[in-house]
Motif scaffolding. Structure first.
Motif, PDB file in Angstrom:
ATOM      1  N   ALA A  26      15.922  14.009-142.658  1.00  0.00           N
ATOM      2  CA  ALA A  26      14.885  13.208-143.310  1.00  0.00           C
ATOM      3  C   ALA A  26      15.163  11.742-143.001  1.00  0.00           C
ATOM      4  N   TRP A  27      14.106  10.985-142.707  1.00  0.00           N
ATOM      5  CA  TRP A  27      14.266   9.610-142.249  1.00  0.00           C
ATOM      6  C   TRP A  27      14.922   8.740-143.326  1.00  0.00           C
ATOM      7  N   THR A  28      16.085   8.198-142.974  1.00  0.00           N
ATOM      8  CA  THR A  28      16.774   7.239-143.829  1.00  0.00           C
ATOM      9  C   THR A  28      17.352   6.146-142.938  1.00  0.00           C
ATOM     10  N   ALA A  29      17.975   5.163-143.554  1.00  0.00           N
ATOM     11  CA  ALA A  29      18.578   4.069-142.787  1.00  0.00           C
ATOM     12  C   ALA A  29      19.719   4.560-141.905  1.00  0.00           C
ATOM     13  N   THR A  30      20.345   5.682-142.289  1.00  0.00           N
ATOM     14  CA  THR A  30      21.455   6.217-141.503  1.00  0.00           C
ATOM     15  C   THR A  30      21.075   7.439-140.684  1.00  0.00           C
ATOM     16  N   ASP A  31      20.026   8.154-141.075  1.00  0.00           N
ATOM     17  CA  ASP A  31      19.574   9.300-140.293  1.00  0.00           C
ATOM     18  C   ASP A  31      18.307   8.919-139.524  1.00  0.00           C
ATOM     19  N   SER A  32      18.478   8.075-138.526  1.00  0.00           N
ATOM     20  CA  SER A  32      17.393   7.607-137.647  1.00  0.00           C
ATOM     21  C   SER A  32      17.952   6.484-136.792  1.00  0.00           C
ATOM     22  N   LEU A  33      17.278   6.187-135.701  1.00  0.00           N
ATOM     23  CA  LEU A  33      17.571   5.019-134.868  1.00  0.00           C
ATOM     24  C   LEU A  33      19.047   4.942-134.453  1.00  0.00           C
ATOM     25  N   TYR A  34      19.650   6.086-134.180  1.00  0.00           N
ATOM     26  CA  TYR A  34      21.084   6.107-133.850  1.00  0.00           C
ATOM     27  C   TYR A  34      21.379   5.269-132.607  1.00  0.00           C
ATOM     28  N   GLY A  35      20.602   5.477-131.559  1.00  0.00           N
ATOM     29  CA  GLY A  35      20.858   4.758-130.316  1.00  0.00           C
ATOM     30  C   GLY A  35      20.545   3.280-130.397  1.00  0.00           C
ATOM     31  N   SER A  36      19.411   2.932-130.998  1.00  0.00           N
ATOM     32  CA  SER A  36      19.038   1.518-131.068  1.00  0.00           C
ATOM     33  C   SER A  36      19.978   0.735-131.974  1.00  0.00           C
ATOM     34  N   ARG A  37      20.432   1.346-133.053  1.00  0.00           N
ATOM     35  CA  ARG A  37      21.380   0.650-133.929  1.00  0.00           C
ATOM     36  C   ARG A  37      22.688   0.373-133.190  1.00  0.00           C
ATOM     37  N   ALA A  38      23.150   1.361-132.417  1.00  0.00           N
ATOM     38  CA  ALA A  38      24.404   1.190-131.686  1.00  0.00           C
ATOM     39  C   ALA A  38      24.272   0.137-130.590  1.00  0.00           C
ATOM     40  N   LEU A  39      23.160   0.171-129.854  1.00  0.00           N
ATOM     41  CA  LEU A  39      22.993  -0.767-128.743  1.00  0.00           C
ATOM     42  C   LEU A  39      22.804  -2.197-129.238  1.00  0.00           C
ATOM     43  N   ALA A  40      21.995  -2.381-130.272  1.00  0.00           N
ATOM     44  CA  ALA A  40      21.778  -3.727-130.797  1.00  0.00           C
ATOM     45  C   ALA A  40      23.083  -4.330-131.302  1.00  0.00           C
ATOM     46  N   HIS A  50      26.126  -3.487-130.350  1.00  0.00           N
ATOM     47  CA  HIS A  50      27.023  -3.699-129.212  1.00  0.00           C
ATOM     48  C   HIS A  50      26.641  -4.957-128.440  1.00  0.00           C
ATOM     49  N   TRP A  51      25.371  -5.119-128.143  1.00  0.00           N
ATOM     50  CA  TRP A  51      24.939  -6.282-127.373  1.00  0.00           C
ATOM     51  C   TRP A  51      25.029  -7.580-128.161  1.00  0.00           C
ATOM     52  N   ASP A  52      24.966  -7.479-129.471  1.00  0.00           N
ATOM     53  CA  ASP A  52      25.093  -8.682-130.295  1.00  0.00           C
ATOM     54  C   ASP A  52      26.535  -9.176-130.329  1.00  0.00           C
ATOM     55  N   SER A  53      27.476  -8.262-130.136  1.00  0.00           N
ATOM     56  CA  SER A  53      28.902  -8.631-130.207  1.00  0.00           C
ATOM     57  C   SER A  53      29.511  -8.880-128.831  1.00  0.00           C
ATOM     58  N   GLU A  54      28.845  -8.416-127.774  1.00  0.00           N
ATOM     59  CA  GLU A  54      29.355  -8.633-126.417  1.00  0.00           C
ATOM     60  C   GLU A  54      29.014 -10.054-125.973  1.00  0.00           C
ATOM     61  N   VAL A  55      29.998 -10.774-125.470  1.00  0.00           N
ATOM     62  CA  VAL A  55      29.800 -12.176-125.105  1.00  0.00           C
ATOM     63  C   VAL A  55      29.763 -12.323-123.593  1.00  0.00           C
ATOM     64  N   ASN A  56      28.749 -13.035-123.098  1.00  0.00           N
ATOM     65  CA  ASN A  56      28.653 -13.320-121.679  1.00  0.00           C
ATOM     66  C   ASN A  56      29.698 -14.355-121.263  1.00  0.00           C
ATOM     67  N   PRO A  57      29.929 -14.535-119.960  1.00  0.00           N
ATOM     68  CA  PRO A  57      30.922 -15.515-119.503  1.00  0.00           C
ATOM     69  C   PRO A  57      30.622 -16.920-120.034  1.00  0.00           C
ATOM     70  N   ALA A  58      31.663 -17.696-120.145  1.00  0.00           N
ATOM     71  CA  ALA A  58      31.527 -19.065-120.644  1.00  0.00           C
ATOM     72  C   ALA A  58      30.535 -19.849-119.803  1.00  0.00           C
ATOM     73  N   MET A  59      29.771 -20.704-120.458  1.00  0.00           N
ATOM     74  CA  MET A  59      28.773 -21.583-119.866  1.00  0.00           C
ATOM     75  C   MET A  59      27.523 -20.844-119.400  1.00  0.00           C
ATOM     76  N   SER A  60      27.377 -19.583-119.804  1.00  0.00           N
ATOM     77  CA  SER A  60      26.146 -18.860-119.488  1.00  0.00           C
ATOM     78  C   SER A  60      24.986 -19.444-120.283  1.00  0.00           C
ATOM     79  N   VAL A  61      23.778 -19.285-119.754  1.00  0.00           N
ATOM     80  CA  VAL A  61      22.592 -19.715-120.489  1.00  0.00           C
ATOM     81  C   VAL A  61      22.444 -18.918-121.765  1.00  0.00           C
ATOM     82  N   TYR A  62      22.714 -17.611-121.692  1.00  0.00           N
ATOM     83  CA  TYR A  62      22.594 -16.727-122.859  1.00  0.00           C
ATOM     84  C   TYR A  62      23.981 -16.298-123.312  1.00  0.00           C
TER      85      TYR A  62
END
Length: 399
Positions: free
Chosen positions: A202-216, A218-230
């Motif tokens: 049944a749709w809940t905050a934890t039983d849904s969006l498994y992949g998108s929650r993990a990717l968002a 992960h990408w929010d915590s991964e840091v690009n090389p220094a002096m990158s635009v992003y």
């Protein structure tokens, strides 16, 4: 998804580019009618029985099952054979689900991207086209054609349609010495096929969006090389375009976010032009009822919970392309066994693929590089002259 309530840059140059990307400063041009006319249709590739793109996805593909692996391999084969210059990667996670008896279930997100060949990691803002590829755990044998096999196929065809033009554009820029000279040099494109969107019980905050929650996360915590635009891969997403529940007749697509309403209007404009050029097979009315409204007149609430949420909550610009009408709700086949290949309206599916190819060609500024479009335009240089618009990427959202 669920309806709610149910080379290294100089530091100063990096800062300047970042500021320019964040504000409505870069020119946005409409492609010509000749370019739209050059867009190919998928044809046999969308045959539901043996079409090379669509049919392999029309199987049960619950996360962590052999069907899921089969479809994932189909994506890999498609990009490695049809789009070999694209970079393919995966983001893996595991999670316990309400039906897994304490066992960790694997979730695999598929990511493919193509950037200008001279661009450094962290310096490219990417148009990002997204769909989920998993299917529901119940009812057993559920296919999920509109939800979301067909959207995955639409994206695949659209990317193949513009790939040669990307090569020609970037080769031309390099030959002319235009590389690194403007923001246009650092616009890339990205495809994400997300796993685990569907709830297992049944749709809940934890039983849904498994992949998108993990990717968002992960990408929010991964840091690009220094002096990158992003700073992070998450911040490099210029526009997150989520496709879901597409493939039924007469779709109705709302606009929900003021800061991306301009992009919604651009997509609607491409649809209208394709209709005027008699390139749509499906007929009927326009699909974007909010196109005539300004950003202050659209709904300030998105009634559909979907894979965009983990990204939206982190400040990513989102355009949610989901077939949901305020009165009728979702398409009739939603979450029923009728959501299979036989119940797809293939004319509509093909039209969607054409539309996203046109939108991507416009975003990537491929005017003059699509097959035949440059030659045709040179014969009639004043015909369909693109009108410059403003590309916006304000980093604010209402939720």
């Amino acid at each position: 998804m669920k309806p709610a309530r149910r080379g290294v840059f100089h530091p100063l140059l990096s800062i300047c580019l970042a500021v320019l990307f964040l504000f409505p400063s870069a020119a946005y041009q409409n492609v010509s009618d000749n370019t739209l006319k050059s867009l190919p249709r998928p044809g046999k590739d969308f045959d539901i029985h043996d079409g090379a793109i669509l049919s392999p996805i029309l199987i049960p593909r619950v996360a962590g099952t052999p069907g899921s692996t089969t479809v994932l391999n189909h994506f890999v084969d498609f990009f490695r054979t049809s789009l070999p210059t694209w970079n393919v990667e995966f983001q893996n996670s595991t999670s316990v689900t309400p039906v897994s008896d304490g066992k960790e279930i694997p979730f695999v997100n598929f990511i493919a991207s193509r950037d200008p060949p001279w661009a450094l990691k962290g310096d490219v803002g990417r148009l990002t086209l997204v769909a989920h590829y998993d299917s529901k755990y119940e009812p057993e044998g559920f296919i999920g054609a509109i939800d979301s096999a067909a959207p995955c196929a639409m994206i695949m065809h659209a990317m193949r349609s513009i790939d040669d033009a990307l090569t020609k554009k970037w080769e031309s820029m390099k030959a002319k010495g235009d590389a690194h000279s403007s923001l246009d040099d650092h616009i890339g494109i990205q495809v994400i096929f997300l796993d685990g969107e569907e709830a297992f019980k049944a749709w809940t905050a934890t039983d849904s969006l498994y992949g998108s929650r993990a990717l968002a996360q992960h990408w929010d915590s991964e840091v690009n090389p220094a002096m990158s635009v992003y700073k992070t891969p998450l911040s490099s997403i210029s526009l997150f375009v989520l496709l879901d529940l597409l493939g039924a007749k007469q779709p109705e697509i709302g606009s929900y976010y003021p800061t991306t309403h301009w992009a919604y209007q651009k997509l609607a404009n491409v649809e209208r032009r394709l209709r005027d050029l008699n390139m749509f097979k499906s007929g009927g009315r326009d699909w974007f009822p909010d196109a005539s409204k300004n950003e202050h007149e659209i709904a300030r609430y998105n009634p559909v919970e979907d894979d965009h949420l983990p990204f939206l909550q982190r400040g990513v610009e989102v355009m949610h392309i989901v077939d949901f009408a305020p009165i009728r709700g979702f398409p009739d086949v939603w979450h029923t066994m009728d959501d299979d290949g036989e119940h797809l309206d293939i004319d509509t599916v093909e039209d969607w693929s054409l539309l996203f190819a046109g939108f991507a060609a416009e975003w990537m500024e491929l005017e003059g590089f699509m097959p035949d479009s440059k030659a045709e335009r040179s014969v009639h240089p004043a015909e369909d002259k693109p009108a410059p618009q403003k590309r916006r990427s304000d980093k604010t959202e209402l939720f």
